[in-house]
Design a protein around this motif. Structure first.
Motif, PDB file in Angstrom:
ATOM      1  N   VAL A 100       0.849  -1.193   0.000  1.00 13.68           N
ATOM      2  CA  VAL A 100       0.000   0.000   0.000  1.00 13.68           C
ATOM      3  C   VAL A 100       0.886   1.244   0.000  1.00 13.68           C
ATOM      4  CG1 VAL A 100      -1.797   1.283   1.212  1.00 13.68           C
ATOM      5  CG2 VAL A 100      -1.844  -1.221   1.223  1.00 13.68           C
ATOM      6  N   VAL A 101       0.633   2.113  -0.966  1.00 17.17           N
ATOM      7  CA  VAL A 101       1.428   3.342  -1.090  1.00 17.17           C
ATOM      8  C   VAL A 101       0.484   4.531  -1.199  1.00 17.17           C
ATOM      9  CG1 VAL A 101       1.580   3.127  -3.620  1.00 17.17           C
ATOM     10  CG2 VAL A 101       3.274   4.493  -2.414  1.00 17.17           C
ATOM     11  N   SER A 102       0.818   5.605  -0.517  1.00 19.77           N
ATOM     12  CA  SER A 102       0.019   6.818  -0.689  1.00 19.77           C
ATOM     13  C   SER A 102       0.881   7.901  -1.320  1.00 19.77           C
ATOM     14  CB  SER A 102      -0.570   7.275   0.646  1.00 19.77           C
ATOM     15  OG  SER A 102       0.175   8.324   1.204  1.00 19.77           O
ATOM     16  N   PHE A 103       0.265   8.709  -2.170  1.00 21.74           N
ATOM     17  CA  PHE A 103       0.950   9.837  -2.810  1.00 21.74           C
ATOM     18  C   PHE A 103       0.240  11.121  -2.379  1.00 21.74           C
ATOM     19  CE2 PHE A 103       1.702   6.240  -5.646  1.00 21.74           C
ATOM     20  CZ  PHE A 103       3.050   6.367  -5.942  1.00 21.74           C
ATOM     21  N   SER A 104       1.000  12.070  -1.850  1.00 24.28           N
ATOM     22  CA  SER A 104       0.413  13.348  -1.431  1.00 24.28           C
ATOM     23  C   SER A 104       1.283  14.494  -1.889  1.00 24.28           C
ATOM     24  CB  SER A 104       0.337  13.457   0.098  1.00 24.28           C
ATOM     25  OG  SER A 104      -0.262  12.348   0.685  1.00 24.28           O
ATOM     26  N   GLY A 105       0.651  15.657  -2.097  1.00 19.40           N
ATOM     27  CA  GLY A 105       1.418  16.886  -2.201  1.00 19.40           C
ATOM     28  C   GLY A 105       1.895  17.254  -0.806  1.00 19.40           C
ATOM     29  N   ASP A 106       2.852  18.168  -0.728  1.00 23.64           N
ATOM     30  CA  ASP A 106       3.352  18.509   0.613  1.00 23.64           C
ATOM     31  C   ASP A 106       2.289  19.217   1.452  1.00 23.64           C
ATOM     32  OD1 ASP A 106       3.712  20.597  -1.219  1.00 23.64           O
ATOM     33  OD2 ASP A 106       5.832  20.906  -0.762  1.00 23.64           O
ATOM     34  N   ALA A 107       1.427  20.016   0.830  1.00 23.42           N
ATOM     35  CA  ALA A 107       0.384  20.695   1.606  1.00 23.42           C
ATOM     36  C   ALA A 107      -0.655  19.691   2.117  1.00 23.42           C
ATOM     37  CB  ALA A 107      -0.292  21.761   0.751  1.00 23.42           C
ATOM     38  N   GLY A 108      -1.086  18.806   1.249  1.00 22.55           N
ATOM     39  CA  GLY A 108      -2.074  17.798   1.661  1.00 22.55           C
ATOM     40  C   GLY A 108      -1.530  16.896   2.755  1.00 22.55           C
ATOM     41  N   PHE A 109      -0.250  16.568   2.642  1.00 23.09           N
ATOM     42  CA  PHE A 109       0.370  15.704   3.656  1.00 23.09           C
ATOM     43  C   PHE A 109       0.381  16.407   5.013  1.00 23.09           C
ATOM     44  CE2 PHE A 109       3.945  13.739   5.901  1.00 23.09           C
ATOM     45  CZ  PHE A 109       3.673  12.390   5.725  1.00 23.09           C
ATOM     46  N   LEU A 110       0.687  17.715   4.991  1.00 21.64           N
ATOM     47  CA  LEU A 110       0.746  18.448   6.262  1.00 21.64           C
ATOM     48  C   LEU A 110      -0.623  18.506   6.946  1.00 21.64           C
ATOM     49  CD1 LEU A 110       3.219  21.307   5.296  1.00 21.64           C
ATOM     50  CD2 LEU A 110       3.611  19.487   6.976  1.00 21.64           C
ATOM     51  N   MET A 111      -1.703  18.444   6.165  1.00 19.81           N
ATOM     52  CA  MET A 111      -3.044  18.464   6.777  1.00 19.81           C
ATOM     53  C   MET A 111      -3.264  17.268   7.693  1.00 19.81           C
ATOM     54  SD  MET A 111      -5.828  19.661   3.958  1.00 19.81           S
ATOM     55  CE  MET A 111      -5.901  21.356   3.377  1.00 19.81           C
ATOM     56  N   VAL A 112      -2.609  16.152   7.406  1.00 17.54           N
ATOM     57  CA  VAL A 112      -2.881  14.914   8.145  1.00 17.54           C
ATOM     58  C   VAL A 112      -1.620  14.300   8.737  1.00 17.54           C
ATOM     59  CG1 VAL A 112      -5.019  14.245   6.992  1.00 17.54           C
ATOM     60  CG2 VAL A 112      -2.847  13.705   5.920  1.00 17.54           C
ATOM     61  N   ALA A 113      -0.546  15.095   8.818  1.00 18.19           N
ATOM     62  CA  ALA A 113       0.731  14.532   9.283  1.00 18.19           C
ATOM     63  C   ALA A 113       0.603  13.915  10.669  1.00 18.19           C
ATOM     64  CB  ALA A 113       1.809  15.611   9.265  1.00 18.19           C
TER      65      ALA A 113
END
Ligand SMILES: Cc1ncc(C[n+]2csc(CCOP(=O)(O)OP(=O)(O)O)c2C)c(N)n1
Length: 540
Positions: free
Chosen positions: A431-444
Motif C-alpha cells: 500500500v502506497v500513498s501519494f500526497s502533495g506537501d500541503a495535503g500531507f501536512l493536513m494529516v501529518a
C-alpha cells in the motif's frame, strides 16, 4: 462476541450487533464521554475500535477499509466539535458514494432544553451531506441499524448518520431478536429491442464506465462485453482498472486532465453509440458537460439512479444494475469489427505520448519510477492537487479499486488515512500513498496513528513547497503570487520523528532504492521526493 446477558440488552448493543452482522469489523474516531457506551458496545460486538488523531482522517481510514472488505465503514464522533471535525469526510462519503456509518453521541432531548455547552443540532448539520440521519431510540435500535445499513449500501451508496443520545445508548431493551428486512432481489428485465439493435448496428461503439459499475462489481461483464463486441472503454478515475489498463481496448481514466480530454472527448464525439455504464458524472469537470447530443447519436445510459444531474442526456435511460443490464443488451449481438479507422489504437498512442514515462525526474519521473518498481496489484491512494491529475493519467491500474482518491469532493488530506485503512484491512498488500506537501501536512498527525498500528505503509510526498495546482492556475491567470507557496520542510525527518523511516530522494535511482527498502520495512516510510515547482507545466 460476549455472551453476557447484561451487555446484550443495551440499545447500543443491538445497534452494534446489527453493524457486526452487516460485516463491519472496524470503527475509527475520537471519543468524548458521550460515545463511550457506543464504543464499548462496538468492541463487545467484535468490531475493532481505532483511535485516530482527527475525525476527518478517521472517516477516510474507514473508507479505506470499505474498499478492501466491501463492508460499510464506521466513524465515531463525539458531540459538537467531534461531529464538525468529520464534516469534510462525511461530505466526501456523500459525493464519492461511500457507505459510511456515522455514529455520534448527543445529549438527551430533556437535557438540551436547559443546557447549551457544546450543543448543536447534528442532524441539521449532516442532513444535506448524508443519505439519511436518525436519532437512536431504545426499542428501535435494531431497526434503525437495519435501515442505516440498507440505505448506506443500496442504490448509490452513501453515508448514514445515527445520533445516539447518551441515556438511550445505555437503556436496557428486549426486542426478541434483531429485526431485519430481507435483502431486495432485483428483477432481470429483458433489454429493450432498440438498445440491442443499436448495438448490433454500431460501427464505432464506445463505453464510458464509472463509479456505479465499481460499486456493483461489474468488471467481468464489462470486460467480456468489450472484448466480444470490440468496444473501447473510457473510465472515470474511480473506475480505473475495471478492465486492465494495459488492455488494447482500454483508454484509461478521464475527467480532470485537459490534456487527456483533448484526446478522449473528440473520440467520444466520433462514436455512433455511447454506452454509459454506471457513469456518475459527479467525478467530471465541465469539459464533460453535454459533449454529445442524444438527438444525433444513440446514447444508452445505465445507472443506479435516474438522471437528475443533467451533465449529459441520453437517448435511453436504464435504471438498474450495470452488469445484468449490459449483459441483457449485448446478449445474442454478434461480434463485429469496430472503429475501422484504427482510432482506438491511435488514441492509446496519443495518450502514451501525452504522458511519457521517461522523464529523468520531476513529478512524472517520480510516478513512472514508482509504478515500475511497485507490484502490479499495489493499492495506491492519491491526494488532491496537481500530482493527482498527473498520477491518475500515468498510474496503470490492473484491477478495480487499486487507485483510491477523492474524485467528487476532491478534498486534500485523504490519501494518507485512506492508505492506512486499506493496509489495516489487507496487511499482505503493498500500500502506497501519494500526497502533495500541503495535503500531507493536513494529516501529518496520523503518522502517530500509523506508528501505533505498526502498519508498513509507504507515504510518498511530492515536495515542492507550493500548492502547485493553485499556484499554476494563479500564474496562468497572470496574477501575482499570493498565498500559494510555503516553507520547504524536511518531510523525511517528520517520518522519523514519529518512529518510521524517512528518506529524501532527488533522482530515480534514489527513489527506486527507497521504494524497495520500504517494501521490506517493518514500519512505515515517508519518502520525500524533491521536485521543481514547474513540474506540472504542460503536463496535465
Ligand atoms: C481541503 C481542501 N482545501 C483546499 C482545496 C483546494 N486545492 C486543491 S489542490 C490544492 C493544492 C494542493 O497542494 P499540494 O497538496 O501541495 O499538492 P500539489 O498541487 O502541489 O500537487 C488546493 C489548495 C482542496 N481541494 N481541499
Amino acid at each position: 462476541m460476549t455472551d453476557s446477558r447484561q451487555t446484550k440488552d443495551r440499545a447500543a448493543d443491538y445497534l452494534a450487533r446489527r453493524l457486526y452482522e452487516a460485516g463491519c469489523r472496524h470503527a475509527f474516531g475520537m471519543p468524548g464521554g458521550e460515545v463511550l457506551t457506543v464504543m464499548d458496545a462496538l468492541a463487545r460486538a467484535g468490531i475493532e475500535v481505532t483511535l485516530a488523531r482527527h475525525e476527518n482522517a478517521a472517516a477516510f481510514m474507514a473508507e479505506g477499509v470499505w474498499h478492501r472488505t466491501g463492508a460499510p465503514a464506521i466513524l465515531i464522533a463525539t458531540l459538537g466539535p467531534g461531529v464538525l471535525n468529520g464534516v469534510n469526510a462525511i461530505a466526501n462519503a456523500h459525493q464519492d458514494r461511500v457507505p459510511l456509518i456515522v455514529l455520534s453521541g448527543c445529549v438527551d432531548a430533556d437535557e438540551a432544553l436547559t443546557y447549551t455547552h457544546q450543543i448543536l443540532d447534528h442532524q441539521a448539520v449532516l442532513a444535506p451531506i448524508t443519505k439519511a440521519t436518525f436519532r437512536l431510540t431504545a426499542q428501535g435500535a435494531d431497526i434503525i441499524a437495519d435501515k442505516a445499513i440498507g440505505i448506506a449500501t443500496e442504490g448509490r451508496p452513501g453515508p448514514v448518520h445515527i445520533d445516539v443520545p447518551i441515556s438511550v445508548a445505555d437503556m436496557r431493551v428486549t426486542p426478541p431478536r434483531l429485526r431485519r428486512r430481507p435483502d431486495a432481489v432485483p428483477m432481470q428485465p429483458a433489454a429493450p429491442q432498440a438498445a440491442r439493435d443499436w448495438l448490433a448496428a454500431a460501427e464505432r461503439p464506445l463505453m464510458i464506465v464509472g463509479l456505479d459499475a465499481v460499486n456493483e462489481g461489474a468488471s467481468a461483464t464489462i470486460l467480456e462485453t468489450a472484448e466480444r463486441l470490440n468496444i473501447p472503454v473510457i473510465t472515470t478515475y474511480k473506475a480505473k482498472g475495471i478492465i486492465p489498463e494495459t488492455h488494447p481496448l482500454c483508454l484509461g481514466g478521464a475527467g480532470l486532465s485537459p490534456l487527456a480530454d483533448g484526446i478522449l472527448v473528440p473520440l467520444v464525439q466520433e462514436a455512433d453509440l455511447i454506452l454509459c455504464v454506471g457513469y456518475d458524472p459527479i467525478e467530471m469537470r465541465p469539459g464533460w458537460r453535454e459533449i454529445w447530443d442524444p438527438a444525433e447519436v444513440n446514447v444508452i445510459d445505465i445507472a443506479a439512479v435516474p438522471n437528475d444531474q443533467y451533465m449529459h442526456q441520453a437517448t435511453m435511460n436504464i435504471v438498474g444494475a450495470c452488469a445484468p443490464s449490459l449483459a441483457a443488451i449485448a446478449q445474442g449481438v454478434p461480434p463485429r469489427a469496430t472503429w475501422a479507422g484504427g482510432e482506438v489504437t491511435a488514441a492509446r498512442a496519443a495518450l502514451a505520448g501525452a504522458f511519457p514515462t521517461d522523464d529523468e525526474w520531476g513529478a512524472a519521473g517520480v510516478i513512472a519510477e514508482a509504478r515500475a518498481v511497485l507490484p502490479e496489484d499495489t493499492i495506491a491512494t492519491v491526494d488532491s492537487g496537481a500530482h493527482r491529475i498527473l498520477l491518475s493519467q500515468m498510474w496503470t491500474s490492473h484491477i478495480p479499486r487499486a487507485l483510491l482518491q477523492s474524485t467528487a469532493l476532491c478534498t486534500m488530506g485523504c490519501a494518507v488515512p485512506l492508505a492506512m485503512g486499506a493496509k489495516l484491512a489487507s496487511p499482505d498488500a503493498t500500500v502506497v500513498s501519494f500526497s502533495g506537501d500541503a495535503g500531507f501536512l493536513m494529516v501529518a498527525g496520523e503518522l502517530s496513528t500509523v506508528a501505533e498500528l505498526k502498519l508498513p505503509v509507504i507515504f510518498v510526498v511530492f515536495v515542492d513547497a507550493s500548492l502547485a495546482l493553485i499556484e499554476k492556475k494563479q500564474r496562468e491567470r497572470q496574477m501575482v503570487n499570493l498565498a500559494v507557496d510555503f516553507g520547504h520542510h524536511d518531510f523525511a525527518a517528520i517520518g522519523r520523528a514519529f518512529g518510521g523511516h524517512g528518506v529524501r530522494v532527488t533522482n530515480r535511482a534514489e527513489l527506486r532504492a527507497a521504494l524497495q527498502a520500504a517494501q521490506e520495512a517493518d514500519t512505515f516510510t515517508v519518502i520525500a521526493a524533491e521536485i521543481d515547482r514547474g513540474s506540472y507545466d504542460n503536463r496535465i
